[in-house]
Write a protein that holds these residues in place. Structure first.
Motif, PDB file in Angstrom:
ATOM      1  N   ARG A  14       0.830  -1.199   0.000  1.00 39.12           N
ATOM      2  CA  ARG A  14       0.000   0.000   0.000  1.00 39.12           C
ATOM      3  C   ARG A  14       0.863   1.247   0.000  1.00 39.12           C
ATOM      4  NH1 ARG A  14      -4.373  -0.755  -1.722  1.00 39.12           N
ATOM      5  NH2 ARG A  14      -5.370   0.883  -0.520  1.00 39.12           N
ATOM      6  N   ILE A  15       0.223   2.373  -0.328  1.00 33.72           N
ATOM      7  CA  ILE A  15       0.881   3.678  -0.301  1.00 33.72           C
ATOM      8  C   ILE A  15      -0.028   4.681   0.402  1.00 33.72           C
ATOM      9  CG2 ILE A  15      -0.052   4.341  -2.566  1.00 33.72           C
ATOM     10  CD1 ILE A  15       2.477   5.948  -3.073  1.00 33.72           C
ATOM     11  N   PHE A  16       0.575   5.575   1.169  1.00 35.01           N
ATOM     12  CA  PHE A  16      -0.148   6.701   1.759  1.00 35.01           C
ATOM     13  C   PHE A  16       0.460   7.976   1.204  1.00 35.01           C
ATOM     14  CE2 PHE A  16      -0.361   9.984   5.138  1.00 35.01           C
ATOM     15  CZ  PHE A  16      -1.726  10.182   5.123  1.00 35.01           C
ATOM     16  N   ARG A  17      -0.254   8.602   0.272  1.00 33.90           N
ATOM     17  CA  ARG A  17       0.230   9.854  -0.306  1.00 33.90           C
ATOM     18  C   ARG A  17      -0.115  11.012   0.610  1.00 33.90           C
ATOM     19  NH1 ARG A  17      -2.172   7.097  -4.505  1.00 33.90           N
ATOM     20  NH2 ARG A  17      -0.739   6.363  -6.140  1.00 33.90           N
ATOM     21  N   PRO A  18       0.812  11.952   0.813  1.00 39.52           N
ATOM     22  CA  PRO A  18       0.492  13.121   1.649  1.00 39.52           C
ATOM     23  C   PRO A  18      -0.753  13.834   1.134  1.00 39.52           C
ATOM     24  CG  PRO A  18       2.830  13.057   1.142  1.00 39.52           C
ATOM     25  CD  PRO A  18       2.193  11.981   0.312  1.00 39.52           C
ATOM     26  N   ARG A  19      -1.648  14.172   2.055  1.00 35.02           N
ATOM     27  CA  ARG A  19      -2.873  14.871   1.688  1.00 35.02           C
ATOM     28  C   ARG A  19      -2.602  16.370   1.562  1.00 35.02           C
ATOM     29  NH1 ARG A  19      -5.807  12.129   6.670  1.00 35.02           N
ATOM     30  NH2 ARG A  19      -3.813  12.874   7.474  1.00 35.02           N
ATOM     31  N   LEU A  20      -3.589  17.050   1.039  1.00 36.97           N
ATOM     32  CA  LEU A  20      -3.437  18.483   0.797  1.00 36.97           C
ATOM     33  C   LEU A  20      -3.000  19.220   2.059  1.00 36.97           C
ATOM     34  CD1 LEU A  20      -3.891  21.154  -0.764  1.00 36.97           C
ATOM     35  CD2 LEU A  20      -6.280  21.010  -0.040  1.00 36.97           C
ATOM     36  N   TRP A  21      -3.691  18.973   3.182  1.00 39.10           N
ATOM     37  CA  TRP A  21      -3.400  19.745   4.392  1.00 39.10           C
ATOM     38  C   TRP A  21      -2.112  19.291   5.056  1.00 39.10           C
ATOM     39  CZ3 TRP A  21      -5.764  23.961   3.981  1.00 39.10           C
ATOM     40  CH2 TRP A  21      -7.041  24.018   3.420  1.00 39.10           C
ATOM     41  N   ASP A  22      -1.582  18.110   4.660  1.00 33.49           N
ATOM     42  CA  ASP A  22      -0.250  17.727   5.114  1.00 33.49           C
ATOM     43  C   ASP A  22       0.824  18.533   4.387  1.00 33.49           C
ATOM     44  OD1 ASP A  22      -1.219  15.755   6.840  1.00 33.49           O
ATOM     45  OD2 ASP A  22      -1.296  14.283   5.224  1.00 33.49           O
ATOM     46  N   LEU A  23       0.520  18.952   3.171  1.00 33.11           N
ATOM     47  CA  LEU A  23       1.498  19.665   2.344  1.00 33.11           C
ATOM     48  C   LEU A  23       1.382  21.188   2.449  1.00 33.11           C
ATOM     49  CD1 LEU A  23       1.066  17.447  -0.843  1.00 33.11           C
ATOM     50  CD2 LEU A  23       3.011  17.396   0.719  1.00 33.11           C
ATOM     51  N   ASN A  24       0.193  21.691   2.746  1.00 31.18           N
ATOM     52  CA  ASN A  24      -0.050  23.140   2.790  1.00 31.18           C
ATOM     53  C   ASN A  24       0.719  23.763   3.958  1.00 31.18           C
ATOM     54  OD1 ASN A  24      -1.096  25.753   2.889  1.00 31.18           O
ATOM     55  ND2 ASN A  24      -3.149  25.085   2.330  1.00 31.18           N
ATOM     56  N   PRO A  25       1.669  24.671   3.694  1.00 29.90           N
ATOM     57  CA  PRO A  25       2.557  25.167   4.757  1.00 29.90           C
ATOM     58  C   PRO A  25       1.979  26.295   5.608  1.00 29.90           C
ATOM     59  CG  PRO A  25       3.193  26.131   2.671  1.00 29.90           C
ATOM     60  CD  PRO A  25       2.056  25.184   2.365  1.00 29.90           C
ATOM     61  N   PHE A  26       0.716  26.662   5.439  1.00 30.57           N
ATOM     62  CA  PHE A  26       0.203  27.831   6.144  1.00 30.57           C
ATOM     63  C   PHE A  26      -0.217  27.524   7.569  1.00 30.57           C
ATOM     64  CE2 PHE A  26      -0.676  28.966   1.647  1.00 30.57           C
ATOM     65  CZ  PHE A  26       0.321  29.916   1.562  1.00 30.57           C
ATOM     66  N   PHE A  27      -0.039  28.487   8.403  1.00 28.04           N
ATOM     67  CA  PHE A  27      -0.344  28.357   9.830  1.00 28.04           C
ATOM     68  C   PHE A  27      -1.838  28.502  10.081  1.00 28.04           C
ATOM     69  CE2 PHE A  27       4.029  28.868   9.899  1.00 28.04           C
ATOM     70  CZ  PHE A  27       4.575  28.916  11.165  1.00 28.04           C
ATOM     71  N   ASN A  28      -2.305  27.787  11.100  1.00 24.33           N
ATOM     72  CA  ASN A  28      -3.613  28.044  11.688  1.00 24.33           C
ATOM     73  C   ASN A  28      -3.364  28.853  12.951  1.00 24.33           C
ATOM     74  OD1 ASN A  28      -5.989  27.983  13.166  1.00 24.33           O
ATOM     75  ND2 ASN A  28      -6.488  25.896  12.574  1.00 24.33           N
ATOM     76  N   ILE A  29      -3.828  30.093  12.999  1.00 27.00           N
ATOM     77  CA  ILE A  29      -3.451  30.986  14.098  1.00 27.00           C
ATOM     78  C   ILE A  29      -4.611  31.222  15.064  1.00 27.00           C
ATOM     79  CG2 ILE A  29      -1.657  32.135  12.746  1.00 27.00           C
ATOM     80  CD1 ILE A  29      -3.630  34.463  12.347  1.00 27.00           C
ATOM     81  N   SER A  30      -5.600  30.322  15.106  1.00 26.42           N
ATOM     82  CA  SER A  30      -6.672  30.481  16.087  1.00 26.42           C
ATOM     83  C   SER A  30      -6.091  30.591  17.491  1.00 26.42           C
ATOM     84  CB  SER A  30      -7.645  29.304  16.010  1.00 26.42           C
ATOM     85  OG  SER A  30      -8.328  29.316  14.783  1.00 26.42           O
ATOM     86  N   ASN A  31      -5.109  29.722  17.777  1.00 23.24           N
ATOM     87  CA  ASN A  31      -4.308  29.856  18.994  1.00 23.24           C
ATOM     88  C   ASN A  31      -2.882  30.074  18.520  1.00 23.24           C
ATOM     89  OD1 ASN A  31      -2.644  29.391  21.254  1.00 23.24           O
ATOM     90  ND2 ASN A  31      -4.119  27.966  22.152  1.00 23.24           N
ATOM     91  N   ASN A  32      -2.408  31.323  18.581  1.00 21.12           N
ATOM     92  CA  ASN A  32      -1.115  31.633  17.972  1.00 21.12           C
ATOM     93  C   ASN A  32       0.075  31.217  18.825  1.00 21.12           C
ATOM     94  OD1 ASN A  32      -1.620  33.576  19.862  1.00 21.12           O
ATOM     95  ND2 ASN A  32      -1.300  35.339  18.518  1.00 21.12           N
ATOM     96  N   PHE A  33      -0.165  30.450  19.900  1.00 21.99           N
ATOM     97  CA  PHE A  33       0.924  29.821  20.640  1.00 21.99           C
ATOM     98  C   PHE A  33       0.948  28.315  20.426  1.00 21.99           C
ATOM     99  CE2 PHE A  33       0.705  33.876  22.751  1.00 21.99           C
ATOM    100  CZ  PHE A  33       2.022  34.153  23.089  1.00 21.99           C
ATOM    101  N   ASN A  34      -0.059  27.781  19.722  1.00 17.75           N
ATOM    102  CA  ASN A  34      -0.120  26.370  19.358  1.00 17.75           C
ATOM    103  C   ASN A  34      -0.654  26.280  17.932  1.00 17.75           C
ATOM    104  OD1 ASN A  34       0.361  24.662  22.016  1.00 17.75           O
ATOM    105  ND2 ASN A  34      -0.927  26.391  22.590  1.00 17.75           N
ATOM    106  N   VAL A  35       0.261  26.222  16.972  1.00 19.04           N
ATOM    107  CA  VAL A  35      -0.122  26.313  15.563  1.00 19.04           C
ATOM    108  C   VAL A  35       0.231  25.021  14.840  1.00 19.04           C
ATOM    109  CG1 VAL A  35       0.164  28.809  15.515  1.00 19.04           C
ATOM    110  CG2 VAL A  35       2.084  27.343  14.888  1.00 19.04           C
ATOM    111  N   ARG A  36      -0.530  24.760  13.775  1.00 20.08           N
ATOM    112  CA  ARG A  36      -0.270  23.607  12.919  1.00 20.08           C
ATOM    113  C   ARG A  36       0.111  24.086  11.530  1.00 20.08           C
ATOM    114  NH1 ARG A  36      -4.527  18.730  14.275  1.00 20.08           N
ATOM    115  NH2 ARG A  36      -4.052  18.563  16.498  1.00 20.08           N
ATOM    116  N   GLN A  37       1.040  23.360  10.920  1.00 16.06           N
ATOM    117  CA  GLN A  37       1.559  23.773   9.629  1.00 16.06           C
ATOM    118  C   GLN A  37       1.865  22.551   8.787  1.00 16.06           C
ATOM    119  OE1 GLN A  37       5.358  25.696   9.856  1.00 16.06           O
ATOM    120  NE2 GLN A  37       5.074  26.852   7.980  1.00 16.06           N
ATOM    121  N   GLY A  38       1.604  22.642   7.465  1.00 16.86           N
ATOM    122  CA  GLY A  38       1.909  21.550   6.560  1.00 16.86           C
ATOM    123  C   GLY A  38       3.363  21.568   6.134  1.00 16.86           C
TER     124      GLY A  38
END
Length: 792
Positions: A553-577
């Motif tokens: 099997r293969i697991f290809r990176p999904r869009l949000w795994d690759l998207n490098p933009f920050f989620n700043i709802s909590n700007n001390f705990n952010v997620r980035q692709g």
């Protein structure tokens, strides 16, 4: 009820028949049963031999999952009787014996409308049926499958778990591919949040494919979940209307209509509703170098008004050719208010600052899909078929957010920000599948698929500086994502009554390109891979059988795994692709046994998976800010054991259970730090369905998910209980149901990360959900519940 009694007596007699009949001059009787209206096969029908001029039974059997049956007898003076609830009993007295064999061919059973009206169907509990290379979970009218979305139905399927975030895992592993009727669909796409638009009443079964054959797309290292939707076969006008209300806000009204004629099957579903999903969050960021700490806690809401319409038609050109055209349009209006309280302490535990961060987010999400499908069945065999399909889908999001910081105590904090997001995703899938049963034992499959994903995400962040909002160029950019996957496959199967084997090969080419347009950062990947598969099964008797399988099997990176933009709802705990993420590859081995003991049926599996380039969520720490990013880190070797079963205690009590244990060994390094470690995780589920007087059903389902070690820390375990009550009224045409999800508010998400320079803690909880629904079926439709929620 007389008809029911008659069938029960027949079954009891069959069980009591002496199997020690004479072995000489045996005659083999074979045939296949089909429904005269739908031309679908009829499994589990009773086929019995009776002595001529007598009601004395000689022997008998039941048809298998494909409607086929085989009986061996040494008797010479008999007639054959076939019966099944809801169909007219058929007696066969004229047949020809040739070479000690009676081949009855295809036997057509007619619907018994009079019996259907008087029979009370009690087999409403969902159950699992086993195939050569998959398990099929048939959806019953269990309480947990009433008034809920497809995501919640999945959480009741053996081997499947849906966590509080809505992430689906199979045997504890994420990376599951979701299909609708064997094909990719916008309804199953995680980035579109659309799986919730499917409701339990629309689902016929769910195929659990832990070791997929080469016929299926190779993506999804944990396996495939294929959701099979119902096909309405009742002629005339059929439909249902339903209404729900609940707390937190969960209000909806829906109507489903179907018009069936000889040539056309027209169907539509329309729904509108409003719901609110509150979520409590806590976080702690601890700087071990400066001994500074930031605490945060608050509640975020996702309030949503949604509209949904589905239209489609099946055109039966003739008995062997069907053309299907369908489309779906949904529109969502989101409001996401949240308030989070922050406190910043220095190394002496003195409060430096305390402030409130408020978010106001508005978004509109249009989405639609359209599908054209053509299926041809060849005259020599109904399983000899060619299917062509084309699917197009679109998802958009126009979102604006305002973040405001208000200082409560200590030094002033100025962190006001604004964001704008314009997101568009277009997907196209073209498939061709050919199946040919060359004989009763040999069959082949061949096909091809071409998949196109085209995405644009224009994201802008503005900081409040000197009285005006200024674009933050470090966080602002336009991300373009384009992926094309071409796959071709071939399988061959050899299957006897007791033993079968299936082997296949799939070839896939992946062409992936990403681009940050403002900075001109591009990443291109083009690779071709082979994906072999092998499956075999052996049936010892009706109570014991074995399955074994291998697949790559293969697991290809999904869009949000690759998207490098920050989620700043909590700007001390952010997620980035991570746009440089590489795919995972997994070799999967499995051995399964299926057995029955009295009234109980069980399935147990041993499995092993070896995965390379494992995608891990890695946390880094700078300026008291935790940033979580997916990275490729090392390998993972896991060995697991799973068992699940069902026990029919009596006519009013059914127990179900599921247990899965997984041991894993990780080898990897990140930023010159070794992360070699071993660990285990396990999960269990125990459910009960209780039939109460006055046509009331009660269902209790308890779940437990153990804690487990992660790459940098630990995840806490949790247990939760769901309850459902259902009451039928108006002779079953209407249903009132009450559902309570997470009765004790114990379903949580809690994660610890502990590293030499920092420690983080995060906690989230959705709480208890209570839903009350009323539905009414008209025509030949059945009462059901519309719930148009979105996937989280």
């Amino acid at each position: 009820m007389k008809a029911v009694f008659k069938y029960i007596v027949v079954i009891i007699l069959l069980l009591g028949v002496n199997s020690a009949t004479a072995q000489d001059n045996k005659i083999e009787i074979v045939g296949m049963l089909v429904d005269n209206q739908s031309n679908q096969t009829i499994p589990y029908a009773t086929v019995a031999l009776y002595k001529n001029n007598s009601k004395e039974i000689i022997t008998g059997t039941t048809s298998n999952d494909e409607g086929k049956f085989t009986i061996n007898t040494s008797a010479s003076n008999f007639y054959i009787q076939i019966s099944f609830i809801g169909f007219k009993t058929k007696r066969i007295t004229n047949f020809t014996v040739k070479n000690n064999k009676i081949d009855l061919g295809t036997i057509v059973l007619s619907e018994d409308n009079e019996t259907l009206e008087e029979v009370v169907i009690t087999g409403e509990v969902s159950k699992t049926v086993f195939k050569l290379d998959k398990r099929v979970f048939n959806i019953g009218k269990d309480i947990s499958s009433t008034g809920v979305s497809a995501l919640e139905v999945l959480n009741n399927v053996p081997s499947v778990n849906v966590n509080i975030e809505g992430e689906i895992s199979l045997r504890g592993s994420s990376g599951v591919q979701i299909l609708i009727n064997g094909k990719p669909s916008v309804l199953a796409d995680e980035s579109s949040n659309a799986l919730g638009t499917l409701t339990a009443d629309m689902i016929e079964s769910i195929e659990i494919i832990t070791n997929p054959s080469a016929k299926y797309e190779a993506s999804g290292t944990a396996g495939i979940l294929n959701i099979i939707l119902k096909k309405e076969e009742k002629k005339g006008w059929n439909g249902s209307i339903s209404a729900n209300t609940g707390t937190p806000d969960n209000h909806s009204v829906g109507i489903s209509l179907n018009r069936r004629t000889e040539k056309f099957n027209l169907f539509t579903q329309i729904g509108v509703g409003y719901r609110s999903l509150p979520r409590d969050n806590e976080a702690v960021n601890r700087n071990l170098i400066d001994n500074e700490v930031i605490y945060s806690n608050g509640t975020a809401y996702r309030d949503e008004t949604f509209y949904n319409i589905t239209l489609g038609t099946d055109y039966h050109i003739n008995d062997f050719n069907v053309l299907t055209l369908s489309g779906n349009f949904a529109y969502e209006v989101e409001d996401q208010p949240s308030k989070t309280n922050f406190s910043f302490y220095d190394s002496n535990n003195a409060l430096i600052s305390n402030w409130l961060r408020e978010e106001v987010t508005d978004a509109t999400n249009p989405k639609y899909q359209y599908e054209l499908n053509y299926k041809k069945q060849f005259k020599n065999n109904k399983d000899h078929s060619l299917q062509l399909s084309a699917l197009g889908r679109f998802f958009g999001k126009d979102q604006a957010s305002q973040f405001k910081n208000t200082t409560i105590a200590g030094s002033n904090v100025n962190g006001n920000q604004q964001t704008d997001t314009e997101f568009q995703q277009s997907d196209y899938t073209f498939k061709a599948d050919y199946t040919n049963p060359l004989s009763k034992t040999y069959s082949i499959e061949a096909g091809a698929q071409y998949l196109i994903n085209d995405v644009g995400n224009d994201y802008e962040v503005r900081d409040f500086t000197d009285g005006v909002y200024v674009v933050n160029q470090d966080l602002t950019n336009n991300f373009e994502y384009n992926q094309k996957v071409l796959g071709v496959y071939f399988t061959v199967a050899y299957e006897l009554d007791k033993w079968g084997v299936k082997a296949g090969i799939r070839l896939e080419n992946t062409d992936l390109n990403t681009l940050l347009t403002n900075t001109n950062e591009a990443n291109s990947q083009n690779f071709t891979n082979y994906f072999p598969s092998f499956h075999t099964s052996y049936k010892i008797n009706d109570n014991v059988s074995f399955q074994a399988g291998y697949s790559k099997r293969i697991f290809r990176p999904r869009l949000w795994d690759l998207n490098p933009f920050f989620n700043i709802s909590n700007n001390f705990n952010v997620r980035q692709g991570n746009p440089n993420l590489q795919p995972e590859f997994t070799d999967s081995y499995e051995l399964t046994s299926i057995y029955k003991i009295g009234k109980a049926s069980f399935s147990s599996s041993l499995y092993h998976k070896y995965t390379t380039e494992v995608v891990e969520r890695v946390s880094t720490f700078a300026d008291n800010v935790t940033t979580t990013t997916p990275e490729n880190i090392g390998t993972n070797a896991s060995v697991g054991f799973e068992t699940n079963g069902k026990y029919n205690v009596n006519k009013w009590l059914v127990l179900t259970g599921d247990f899965n244990f997984n041991f894993f060994d990780r080898v990897g390094a990140f930023q010159e730090q070794s992360f070699n470690f071993s660990g285990n995780q396990w999960s269990s589920r125990l459910g009960s369905k209780i039939g109460l007087p006055a046509d009331i059903d009660l269902e209790l389902t308890g779940n437990y998910q153990s804690g487990f070690k992660t790459f940098q820390g630990d995840v806490t375990g949790y247990a939760f209980l769901d309850l459902g009550v259902r009451k039928k009224i108006l002779k079953g045409k209407a249903v009132v149901n009450l559902g309570i999800r997470d009765m004790f508010e114990s379903r949580i998400s809690e994660t610890f990360v502990s590293q030499p320079t920092f420690q983080t803690y995060s906690f989230s909880q959705r709480g208890r959900f209570v839903t009350l629904g009323l539905s009414y079926g008209f025509g030949k439709g059945e009462a059901m519940t519309y719930s148009g929620g979105r996937r989280r």
